[in-house]
Design an enzyme around this catalytic site. Structure first.
Site, PDB file in Angstrom:
ATOM      1  N   GLN A  94      10.856  -2.152   5.882  1.00  0.00           N
ATOM      2  CA  GLN A  94      11.246  -0.854   6.471  1.00  0.00           C
ATOM      3  C   GLN A  94      11.095   0.248   5.413  1.00  0.00           C
ATOM      4  O   GLN A  94      11.942   1.126   5.277  1.00  0.00           O
ATOM      5  CB  GLN A  94      12.685  -0.908   6.993  1.00  0.00           C
ATOM      6  CG  GLN A  94      12.827  -1.823   8.198  1.00  0.00           C
ATOM      7  CD  GLN A  94      13.902  -1.348   9.149  1.00  0.00           C
ATOM      8  OE1 GLN A  94      15.022  -1.114   8.719  1.00  0.00           O
ATOM      9  NE2 GLN A  94      13.562  -1.186  10.414  1.00  0.00           N
ATOM     10  N   ALA A  95       9.990   0.149   4.661  1.00  0.00           N
ATOM     11  CA  ALA A  95       9.793   1.034   3.516  1.00  0.00           C
ATOM     12  C   ALA A  95       8.541   1.899   3.644  1.00  0.00           C
ATOM     13  O   ALA A  95       8.366   2.855   2.897  1.00  0.00           O
ATOM     14  CB  ALA A  95       9.697   0.196   2.238  1.00  0.00           C
ATOM     15  N   GLY A  96       7.627   1.538   4.563  1.00  0.00           N
ATOM     16  CA  GLY A  96       6.352   2.256   4.651  1.00  0.00           C
ATOM     17  C   GLY A  96       5.348   1.754   3.633  1.00  0.00           C
ATOM     18  O   GLY A  96       4.335   2.406   3.354  1.00  0.00           O
ATOM     19  N   LEU A  97       5.621   0.559   3.067  1.00  0.00           N
ATOM     20  CA  LEU A  97       4.759   0.001   2.021  1.00  0.00           C
ATOM     21  C   LEU A  97       3.788  -1.051   2.560  1.00  0.00           C
ATOM     22  O   LEU A  97       3.020  -1.640   1.794  1.00  0.00           O
ATOM     23  CB  LEU A  97       5.638  -0.611   0.912  1.00  0.00           C
ATOM     24  CG  LEU A  97       6.439   0.407   0.096  1.00  0.00           C
ATOM     25  CD1 LEU A  97       7.522  -0.299  -0.725  1.00  0.00           C
ATOM     26  CD2 LEU A  97       5.519   1.202  -0.827  1.00  0.00           C
ATOM     27  N   GLY A  98       3.818  -1.299   3.865  1.00  0.00           N
ATOM     28  CA  GLY A  98       2.851  -2.222   4.489  1.00  0.00           C
ATOM     29  C   GLY A  98       2.989  -3.658   4.024  1.00  0.00           C
ATOM     30  O   GLY A  98       2.001  -4.399   4.043  1.00  0.00           O
ATOM     31  N   GLY A  99       4.189  -4.066   3.631  1.00  0.00           N
ATOM     32  CA  GLY A  99       4.389  -5.432   3.130  1.00  0.00           C
ATOM     33  C   GLY A  99       3.995  -6.488   4.162  1.00  0.00           C
ATOM     34  O   GLY A  99       3.248  -7.421   3.847  1.00  0.00           O
TER      35      GLY A  99
ATOM     36  N   LYS B 142       0.861  -1.199   0.000  1.00  0.00           N
ATOM     37  CA  LYS B 142       0.000   0.000   0.000  1.00  0.00           C
ATOM     38  C   LYS B 142       0.890   1.239   0.000  1.00  0.00           C
ATOM     39  O   LYS B 142       2.062   1.176   0.387  1.00  0.00           O
ATOM     40  CB  LYS B 142      -0.914   0.028   1.230  1.00  0.00           C
ATOM     41  CG  LYS B 142      -0.210   0.021   2.610  1.00  0.00           C
ATOM     42  CD  LYS B 142       0.276   1.370   3.118  1.00  0.00           C
ATOM     43  CE  LYS B 142       0.981   1.285   4.455  1.00  0.00           C
ATOM     44  NZ  LYS B 142       1.839   2.438   4.758  1.00  0.00           N
TER      45      LYS B 142
ATOM     46  N   PRO C 258       9.898  -4.305  -0.576  1.00  0.00           N
ATOM     47  CA  PRO C 258      10.964  -4.039   0.392  1.00  0.00           C
ATOM     48  C   PRO C 258      10.407  -3.761   1.784  1.00  0.00           C
ATOM     49  O   PRO C 258       9.295  -3.234   1.908  1.00  0.00           O
ATOM     50  CB  PRO C 258      11.680  -2.804  -0.175  1.00  0.00           C
ATOM     51  CG  PRO C 258      10.832  -2.262  -1.242  1.00  0.00           C
ATOM     52  CD  PRO C 258       9.824  -3.299  -1.638  1.00  0.00           C
TER      53      PRO C 258
ATOM     54  N   SER D 151       2.061  -6.072   6.801  1.00  0.00           N
ATOM     55  CA  SER D 151       0.621  -5.945   7.082  1.00  0.00           C
ATOM     56  C   SER D 151      -0.194  -6.646   6.000  1.00  0.00           C
ATOM     57  O   SER D 151      -1.177  -7.333   6.287  1.00  0.00           O
ATOM     58  CB  SER D 151       0.215  -4.466   7.132  1.00  0.00           C
ATOM     59  OG  SER D 151       0.937  -3.794   8.138  1.00  0.00           O
TER      60      SER D 151
ATOM     61  N   ASP E 185      -2.270  -1.101  10.157  1.00  0.00           N
ATOM     62  CA  ASP E 185      -2.434  -0.990   8.693  1.00  0.00           C
ATOM     63  C   ASP E 185      -3.126  -2.201   8.079  1.00  0.00           C
ATOM     64  O   ASP E 185      -3.389  -2.221   6.875  1.00  0.00           O
ATOM     65  CB  ASP E 185      -1.062  -0.854   8.013  1.00  0.00           C
ATOM     66  CG  ASP E 185      -0.494   0.539   8.150  1.00  0.00           C
ATOM     67  OD1 ASP E 185      -1.264   1.463   8.468  1.00  0.00           O
ATOM     68  OD2 ASP E 185       0.722   0.697   7.932  1.00  0.00           O
TER      69      ASP E 185
HETATM   70  O1  C5P Z   1       0.037  -0.950  14.747  1.00  0.00           O
HETATM   71  P1  C5P Z   1       1.442  -1.198  14.304  1.00  0.00           P
HETATM   72  O2  C5P Z   1       2.071  -2.376  15.025  1.00  0.00           O
HETATM   73  O3  C5P Z   1       1.609  -1.297  12.838  1.00  0.00           O
HETATM   74  O4  C5P Z   1       2.246   0.083  14.758  1.00  0.00           O
HETATM   75  C1  C5P Z   1       3.656   0.107  14.828  1.00  0.00           C
HETATM   76  C2  C5P Z   1       4.082   1.320  15.624  1.00  0.00           C
HETATM   77  O5  C5P Z   1       3.762   2.509  14.892  1.00  0.00           O
HETATM   78  C3  C5P Z   1       3.398   1.485  16.956  1.00  0.00           C
HETATM   79  O6  C5P Z   1       4.083   0.805  17.963  1.00  0.00           O
HETATM   80  C4  C5P Z   1       3.439   2.980  17.154  1.00  0.00           C
HETATM   81  O7  C5P Z   1       4.718   3.379  17.614  1.00  0.00           O
HETATM   82  C5  C5P Z   1       3.318   3.537  15.756  1.00  0.00           C
HETATM   83  N1  C5P Z   1       1.937   3.912  15.378  1.00  0.00           N
HETATM   84  C6  C5P Z   1       1.335   5.009  15.976  1.00  0.00           C
HETATM   85  N2  C5P Z   1       0.063   5.382  15.606  1.00  0.00           N
HETATM   86  C7  C5P Z   1      -0.603   4.694  14.661  1.00  0.00           C
HETATM   87  C8  C5P Z   1      -0.004   3.581  14.029  1.00  0.00           C
HETATM   88  C9  C5P Z   1       1.267   3.225  14.421  1.00  0.00           C
HETATM   89  O8  C5P Z   1       1.928   5.659  16.837  1.00  0.00           O
HETATM   90  N3  C5P Z   1      -1.822   5.090  14.315  1.00  0.00           N
END
Ligand code: C5P
Length: 273
Positions: free
Chosen positions: A93-98, A9, A91, A100, A133
């Site tokens: 650690q990319a912010g791509l939600g792989g 995503k 990839p 998830s 996510d």
């Molecule tokens: O929910 P998830 O495990 O993906 O979140 C990872 C980390 O991202 C959380 O531990 C939190 O530090 C941060 N996060 C947040 N607020 C959100 C989603 C994620 O602070 N709405």
């Protein structure tokens, strides 16, 4: 083994509203599923076993695939082992939600293998227990998400072709959030940006870009380099470090840099991506 596609995503925009007492952040984000995908091959088995083409991915129970399997076992009372082969292309650690997407795909696949004891809505609600996510992937591919990310409104937006480009260094989501100072953020109205995107404008931004750039200063130079290739829009997705890039340009091959052209992905109700 049955084969399922597990999409990535992007956050077309990501507005962080405030820090909540539970440590999470209240956000408003327009999420879009994209054609960059992993593949999951699954079968019910006597024991849990995960293999992956990428040796850097953990294959023990810390993997979200097993967290999803545990969640499904807990919610449905079904007893089973799960054999999975994960072909990673997204990839990390990319912010791509792989990760998830892998968890959502596992829940979807298990529900199919067990002849649908749960509805899509059940799966979406359950999945928020293991990651913010994950519920998004149970929408039809485009959704305006609020709360922690789990309150979703389906929307229709125009198609757009983009490049995803990620430098070799990745970013940790909790670390980026820890570096965020909410009081310094511009008070943008996300509903206004949503209307703008629906009407065809590229009104994209990401409130996590500033803390990510603070954490990883070379990322600013990386972004400038992407702009110098001729892209008119370059925005970080999620907590980074990948960017989506729009414009009449092609990123040249760069050492250690991941790049891929993508399109938007849709899902029909009752089918997976
Ligand atoms: O929910 P998830 O495990 O993906 O979140 C990872 C980390 O991202 C959380 O531990 C939190 O530090 C941060 N996060 C947040 N607020 C959100 C989603 C994620 O602070 N709405």
């Amino acid at each position: 083994m049955q084969t399922f596609s597990s999409p990535a995503k992007i956050n077309l925009f990501l507005r962080i509203i405030k820090r909540r007492p539970d440590g999470y952040h209240e956000l408003a984000s327009l999420l879009q599923a994209i054609s960059l995908t992993d593949t999951l091959k699954l079968a019910l088995a006597d024991e849990d076993h995960l293999t992956c083409n990428d040796q850097t991915i953990p294959t023990d129970h810390s993997n979200l695939i097993f967290k999803a399997a545990d969640l499904f076992r807990r919610k449905t009372g079904k007893k089973f082992g799960l054999k999975v082969h994960l072909e990673k292309r997204i990839p990390h650690q990319a912010g791509l939600g792989g990760g998830s997407g892998n968890a959502a795909t596992t829940l979807w696949a298990l529900n199919q293998l067990w002849h649908q004891p749960a509805s899509e809505t059940d799966l979406a609600i359950w999945s928020s227990e293991i990651g913010s996510d994950i519920p998004f992937f149970f929408t039809q591919g485009t959704a305006y998400c609020t709360g922690r990310g789990e309150i979703m409104r389906e929307v229709a937006i125009p198609e757009s072709n983009m490049w995803i480009v990620k430098p070799s260094q990745g970013l940790s989501t909790p670390e980026v959030y820890r570096n965020l100072d909410v009081s310094t953020l511009e008070l943008r109205d996300p509903e206004h940006y949503l209307k703008d995107v629906i009407s065809g404008n590229h009104s994209y931004f990401n409130d996590l870009e500033m803390p990510a750039l603070r954490l990883f200063p070379a990322l600013a130079q990386f972004k400038n380099k992407l702009i110098s290739f001729g892209f008119h829009t370059v925005v970080m997705t999620g907590s980074g470090s990948a960017f989506f890039c729009i414009g009449d340009a092609t990123p040249p091959p760069m050492d250690g840099v991941f790049s891929a052209p993508i399109s938007f992905l849709k899902r029909a109700s009752g089918a997976w991506y």
